[in-house]
Design an enzyme around this catalytic site. Structure first.
Site, PDB file in Angstrom:
ATOM      1  N   ASP A 364       0.840  -1.190   0.000  1.00  0.00           N
ATOM      2  CA  ASP A 364       0.000   0.000   0.000  1.00  0.00           C
ATOM      3  C   ASP A 364       0.886   1.254   0.000  1.00  0.00           C
ATOM      4  O   ASP A 364       1.871   1.331   0.738  1.00  0.00           O
ATOM      5  CB  ASP A 364      -0.884  -0.023   1.251  1.00  0.00           C
ATOM      6  N   GLU A 400       1.630  -0.484  -5.020  1.00  0.00           N
ATOM      7  CA  GLU A 400       0.690   0.586  -5.336  1.00  0.00           C
ATOM      8  C   GLU A 400       1.568   1.818  -5.542  1.00  0.00           C
ATOM      9  O   GLU A 400       2.073   2.396  -4.580  1.00  0.00           O
ATOM     10  CB  GLU A 400      -0.307   0.810  -4.209  1.00  0.00           C
TER      11      GLU A 400
END
Length: 738
Positions: A364, A400
């Protein structure tokens, strides 16, 4: 509080955390600015809880440690750190606050949202001056206890030879939430719904295998805590992007039985779930959140890292008084300029790979992990270590590739072997099939077809810039149309605007850049009600989006429930909706069954045709003499695209012919009509053979008698004409000439 004897650690530098030995435990914790650290041992039950404190030796290189005899697995513990309370300098030592071990393998209890859990003085509404005086109330009993877990004899659950190890070119990722996937699944016993154990239940495994995915990517399962502002509204952090422990599984996802037995049983349930998915041939990837923690900004709670070494763990902006730097949008950012933060992250990754046995990670806000003093660099020590660490060798690593800081958008700039979420694919696909037709319906121009074509071909513009060039290949592009964050696939075609009122933020949260299209009416439309004529077009749009995702070059990622027509009723930020808004519904109406059949059919086509699974970028040239080019583009008339056609915004129809490299003898053509009108298409390719129609997005359900008749009888020679319905897509397979 009675003391417990402890000895100085051995001369060998201690491992951080609490590790079981034959005599007891070795303890080590990093708190480089502290003057003293105590290990606190808790026994008894609520109301009769007793605490024993052991002063650790040190610091040595910032680490306090000891060897403590007689401590066994299951022991509850925490730390208390002594030192200066000087918030203006970033120092927040408050020994009245019990701190979670950052390396704890298990946690019990919840974070309470009460004044005792704050290091500074707050009122009953939890408001106060973060630069004010320290709070002197004890937080023990209001925060989770760390728990000693013995992992010495727990290797990865499966030998390497028994792991799936799916190649990237064959990988299809399925993003799912542990609870949301099975909470409503009536084929599971009630005690397994919403649990780790439920993931490996035959009903779930059969669905995943029948769909054709190869890897399950789980939303965060590291222990996490909900933010105070959500608790105040009676909501919780459903997605889990609010980490409290990077080594402990989130206990709430375990069965009631495992929770009652303790953290070692919770860990074993996770390991068994991974094993069960491996047995079925499915890889397991974890969505991991190393960029920030649940402690929030300076006004936030005092739970672990903040109390141990705030100026080391958290990035500060260099101002006076000390302020946290925030490139994550959460109030705090872990400081990856610090070797200790890099080390903690690598230690966590190794643990989940070696002990739990997972097959990869999705990082993330991964740009944060690659930031040094000058900003993001692909040569950051953490990214380099991830490439060479033996425990991570061969695992799937997915970034990401953005955060919210300066220069935070870095799609295509991570080093191999990282793959990356491709937001450009998402935007181009939504724009072509939804936003552009919506604009065209009002006489407004849309995007050119060249952007969609670039994404169909694997996004070489983003992922081809390596040394040497083109090294990563199209599989580095993790293609997605939806994810946990945003509209579901069904909602993309039913809502022009977000409907997030249930989140309690007056519909201010969530993106406004949805690139969706309600096809003329907002929200649900029933076949027997007004606007029923748009229902077939909505469903066709879903099929167009799904086919573009599955059949493009790259690695497709499907969001759980999209293959079943799952709706969130227009909520595009359901992070706090731990209810049927977010959970997958398994009660399938006929059209949802048809959609599932379509998804299975498309993934079957991808699996059976090497031409749809490119593992290297296209050259546009034959790979051997007398063969077709590996990629060719044609317009509606069957004429090769030229420069002018690529740049003509009125062109909304194309034919894409892809040929697999030797030794495979496979050619597939995708025909795309993004216009609002029917278009006559002259089937392309002058190399001989006959085109066989394998799928048409006009079909409600492939495999029914009509579809089978069409697929079996509709053969066409190159140069023949066919009529494409408005906003439709076809797949043709080349049958070789005898």
């Amino acid at each position: 509080m009675a003391g417990v004897s402890a000895t100085a650690p051995s001369r060998r530098p201690p491992r951080l955390g609490v590790h079981v030995t034959d005599e007891g435990v070795d303890v080590a914790v990093l708190a480089s600015h502290a003057t003293a650290v105590e290990l606190c041992l808790f026994d008894g039950v609520e109301g009769t809880l007793t605490e024993r404190r052991i002063t650790l030796s040190g610091p040595v290189h910032g680490v306090f440690s000891a060897s403590v005899p007689g401590i066994r697995p299951g022991q509850r513990y925490g730390f208390r750190a002594h030192g200066p309370w000087n918030p203006s300098a970033g120092l927040r030592y408050n020994p009245r606050k019990l701190l979670v071990d950052p390396y704890a393998r298990g946690l019990v209890g919840d974070v309470e949202h009460v004044p005792q859990t704050y290091g500074h003085v707050v009122d009953e509404d939890l408001h106060g001056d973060p630069y004010g005086p320290a709070d002197h109330r004890d937080s023990a009993g209001h925060v989770p206890f760390s728990v000693v877990v013995d992992t010495r004899d727990l290797p990865g659950p499966d030998p390497a030879a028994n792991r799936p190890w799916t190649t990237w070119s064959r990988t299809v990722v399925y993003e799912a939430h542990v609870k949301g996937l099975t909470a409503l699944h009536d084929a599971l016993p009630p005690e397994l719904r919403g649990t780790y154990a439920g993931l490996a239940h035959p009903a779930v495994v059969d669905h995943l295998l029948g769909l054709g995915v190869t890897a399950v990517e789980l939303l965060p399962i590291h222990a996490f805590s909900s933010e105070p502002h959500l608790v105040e509204k009676g909501l919780t952090n459903y997605w889990g992007y609010s980490t409290l422990g990077y080594f402990a599984p989130h206990a709430a996802y375990a069965t009631k039985e495992a929770r009652a037995l303790g953290p070692d049983a919770v860990l074993e349930e996770v390991r068994r779930a991974v094993h069960g998915l491996h047995e079925a041939g499915l890889e397991v990837l974890l969505d991991v959140v190393y960029n920030h923690t649940c402690e929030g900004g300076l006004p936030g709670q005092h739970l672990s890292w903040r109390g141990l070494d705030s100026t080391l763990y958290y990035a500060h902006d260099g101002g006076v008084p000390a302020r946290l730097a925030d490139v994550t949008g959460t109030g705090n950012t872990l400081d990856f300029r610090r070797p200790a933060v890099v080390g903690m992250t690598l230690d966590s990754l190794r643990y989940w790979a070696d002990v739990v046995g997972v097959d990869g990670f999705r990082f993330d806000l991964a740009v944060t992990l690659g930031r040094d003093a000058d900003g993001f660099t692909p040569d950051h020590p953490l990214l380099v270590a991830a490439q060479v660490d033996p425990s991570l060798h061969g695992l799937k690593l997915v970034a990401e590739p953005w955060d919210v800081g300066p220069g935070g958008w870095r799609t295509g700039q991570f080093p191999p072997p990282f793959a990356e979420w491709n937001d450009r694919f998402r935007n181009a696909t939504r724009s072509f099939w939804l936003a552009d037709p919506a604009r065209a319906a009002h006489g407004l121009p849309g995007h050119r077809v060249r952007d969609l074509a670039t994404r169909l071909a694997g996004s070489v513009d983003l992922f081809g810039h390596t040394d040497p060039p083109l090294m990563r290949g199209p599989a580095a592009s993790v293609n997605y149309v939806t994810a946990h964050d945003g509209f579901t696939l069904a909602d993309l075609v039913a809502y022009d605007h977000k409907h997030n009122a249930a989140n309690g933020e007056q519909n201010r949260d969530g993106t406004d850049d949805n690139r969706s299209w309600n096809h003329g009416l907002e929200g649900p439309v029933h076949l027997e009600g007004p606007g029923a004529d748009i229902v077939p077009l909505r469903r066709r749009s879903i099929r167009n989006l799904l086919a573009t995702l599955v059949l493009s070059a790259g690695t497709p990622m499907i969001t759980a429930g999209d293959e079943l027509g799952r709706t969130q009723h227009g909520n595009n930020n359901a992070y706090c909706q731990d209810n049927e808004t977010s959970w997958v519904s398994w009660d399938l109406a006929p059209w949802r069954k048809d959609l599932l059949t379509t998804a299975r059919w498309l993934l079957l086509l991808r699996r059976e045709h090497p031409a749809l699974r490119a593992d290297r970028f296209y050259s546009g040239r034959p790979l051997l003499p007398d063969r077709r080019p590996d990629l060719a583009w044609y317009d509606a008339l069957g004429t090769p695209f030229d420069h002018a056609r690529w740049h003509d915004p009125s062109v909304r129809t194309l034919q894409m012919v892809r040929t697999a490299p030797p030794p495979d003898d496979d050619t597939v053509m995708l025909v795309v009509n993004g216009a609002l009108d029917s278009v006559t298409v002259v089937l392309a390719d002058e190399h001989g053979g006959r085109w066989r129609l394998a799928w048409d997005s006009v079909w409600e359900r492939p495999g029914d008698e009509r579809a089978e008749a069409i697929a079996g009888s509709l053969h066409a020679e190159p140069g023949e004409s066919t009529v494409m319905e408005p906003l439709s897509m076809r797949v043709y397979v080349l049958d070789r000439a005898e």
